[in-house]
Design an enzyme around this catalytic site. Structure first.
Site, PDB file in Angstrom:
ATOM      1  N   ASP A 150       0.815  -1.211   0.000  1.00  0.00           N
ATOM      2  CA  ASP A 150       0.000   0.000   0.000  1.00  0.00           C
ATOM      3  C   ASP A 150       0.857   1.273   0.000  1.00  0.00           C
ATOM      4  O   ASP A 150       2.088   1.222  -0.039  1.00  0.00           O
ATOM      5  CB  ASP A 150      -0.936  -0.040   1.214  1.00  0.00           C
ATOM      6  CG  ASP A 150      -2.350   0.417   0.881  1.00  0.00           C
ATOM      7  OD1 ASP A 150      -2.520   1.205  -0.068  1.00  0.00           O
ATOM      8  OD2 ASP A 150      -3.290  -0.014   1.583  1.00  0.00           O
ATOM      9  N   ASP A 215     -24.696   5.321  -3.066  1.00  0.00           N
ATOM     10  CA  ASP A 215     -24.809   4.418  -4.211  1.00  0.00           C
ATOM     11  C   ASP A 215     -23.434   3.942  -4.629  1.00  0.00           C
ATOM     12  O   ASP A 215     -22.622   4.710  -5.127  1.00  0.00           O
ATOM     13  CB  ASP A 215     -25.494   5.142  -5.370  1.00  0.00           C
ATOM     14  CG  ASP A 215     -25.888   4.199  -6.497  1.00  0.00           C
ATOM     15  OD1 ASP A 215     -25.443   3.030  -6.479  1.00  0.00           O
ATOM     16  OD2 ASP A 215     -26.623   4.623  -7.385  1.00  0.00           O
TER      17      ASP A 215
END
Length: 393
Positions: A150, A215
């Site tokens: 990462d 959403d």
């Protein structure tokens, strides 16, 4: 004397050049597996969960479908010893990482782990900055097959230098380890990372929570938003070096079946790594069927290694193409509207690249040959869904 010095310098240079490389012949098709983060994050990840995910990968048919990596994401590590070697969180992983890797290998699967190029991981655990060699040594000792690396807490670091350091450290161990660069696309890794990693993230994480507008489909980092960001990157992908638009969201956030089918299809068309992130133990039959669909996985895993690309854009209706081996190709009709769309398929008018002659047409989600490209037809693509064909010579 001067000649000997120059010769020695040349030898050292060549030696470093030989060492400074990634493992070849890995990830010749996009990696397939499972990662702990989306479902368990830091709070709930532990040894029992990882073992049960490995069991479920076998029992639910994912292993037979091609999935092979079980990857622990963040929060398995807790500190470093006096020699700089990483210390495992014994509360979460009481048997240790080597034992866990052995268990996963006993299932015929491969084992992946997580670290970070910065001083800390994204969850605040010890990062690998300054400890690349020690960490790589431990990964090899434990039997790690895959490293997700990462990019949190990396202020002031150069991405190219940081990722090359871990690449070289992994290579020096002698154990082949797939190197997954999670640099979020900030420094355009597709332009420079082919010789560094086997895959690289092209964006920030998919917004799994829908926390900005509720959403997951098309919020600021919903999966369709990330899909749009892949356009034009296809030239950088191929065997051993893949664009990675992030893990699959299938099976999370109560994603509807139609949206899950569209998401899985588009990641297959992109030749994206297929890294599931749902709880495999209790996934629905629909999600299981989507994740193990052999026809779509064959598109993703095609040995030609070509990333799909958009060939038609009509607003909320798109057509994508993916070249396949043996002269085949996949053609996907993608309806982004919230209502169904009828479309007249006229093969001569679709802007398909390298299209010539007659092909058999197979509807992949129906697993049925429906005719040839000599015949036109009308089809309805349901709302937020896809129809995908394999054109076969």
């Amino acid at each position: 004397m001067k000649t000997k010095v120059l010769l020695l310098m040349l030898i050292l240079f060549l030696t470093n050049e030989i060492i400074a490389q990634k493992f070849e012949n890995l990830a010749q098709t996009p990696p397939m597996g499972w990662n702990s983060w989306n479902s368990f994050q830091c709070e709930f990840v532990n040894e029992t969960v990882i073992k049960e995910m490995a069991d479920a990968m076998v029992e639910k048919g994912l292993k037979d479908a091609g999935y092979e990596y079980i990857v622990i994401d963040d929060c398995w590590q807790i500190g470093r010893d006096k020699n700089g070697y990483i210390i495992v969180d014994k509360k979460k992983f009481p048997s240790g990482i080597k034992s866990l890797a052995n268990y996963i290998h006993s299932k015929g699967l491969k084992f992946g782990i997580y670290s970070d190029a910065g001083i800390k991981t994204c969850a605040g655990r010890p990062g690998s900055k300054g400890f690349d060699t020690q960490d790589a040594e431990m990964y090899a000792k434990w039997g790690v097959d895959y490293l997700k690396y990462d990019w949190c807490f990396t202020e002031g670091q150069d991405a190219k230098i940081s990722y090359k350091k871990m690449r070289d450290a992994l290579y020096k161990t002698g154990r082949p380890i797939v190197f997954s660069m999670c640099e979020w696309g900030e420094n355009k890794p597709w332009e420079w990372a082919e010789d560094v990693g086997h895959l690289w993230r092209t964006t920030l994480d998919i917004d799994m929570k829908g926390r900005f507008d509720g959403d997951i489909w098309d919020n600021h980092l919903g999966w369709t938003t990330i899909l749009d960001m892949q356009v034009g990157l296809e030239k950088y992908a191929g065997p051993g070096h893949w664009n990675d638009p992030d893990m699959l969201a299938v099976g999370n956030n109560d994603m509807p079946e139609n949206e899950a089918r569209a998401h899985f299809t588009m990641w297959s068309m992109l030749a994206a790594p297929l890294m599931a992130g749902n709880d495999l133990r209790n996934m629905s039959v629909n999600d299981q069927n989507i994740l193990t669909n052999k026809e779509l996985i064959a598109i993703n895993q095609d040995v030609l290694g070509k990333q799909g690309f958009k060939i038609e854009d009509m607003g909320n209706f798109e057509i994508w193409q993916k070249p396949l081996s043996n002269g085949d190709m996949a053609i996907c009709l993608f309806n982004r509207e919230t209502k169904g769309k009828k479309y007249q398929v006229d093969w001569s008018k679709i802007k398909i690249k390298d299209f010539s002659g007659t092909y058999k047409v197979k509807d992949l989600w129906k697993n049925k040959v429906i005719g040839t490209t000599d015949a036109n037809f009308t089809i309805e693509i349901p709302s937020r869904d896809v129809v995908v064909f394999r054109l076969m010579k």
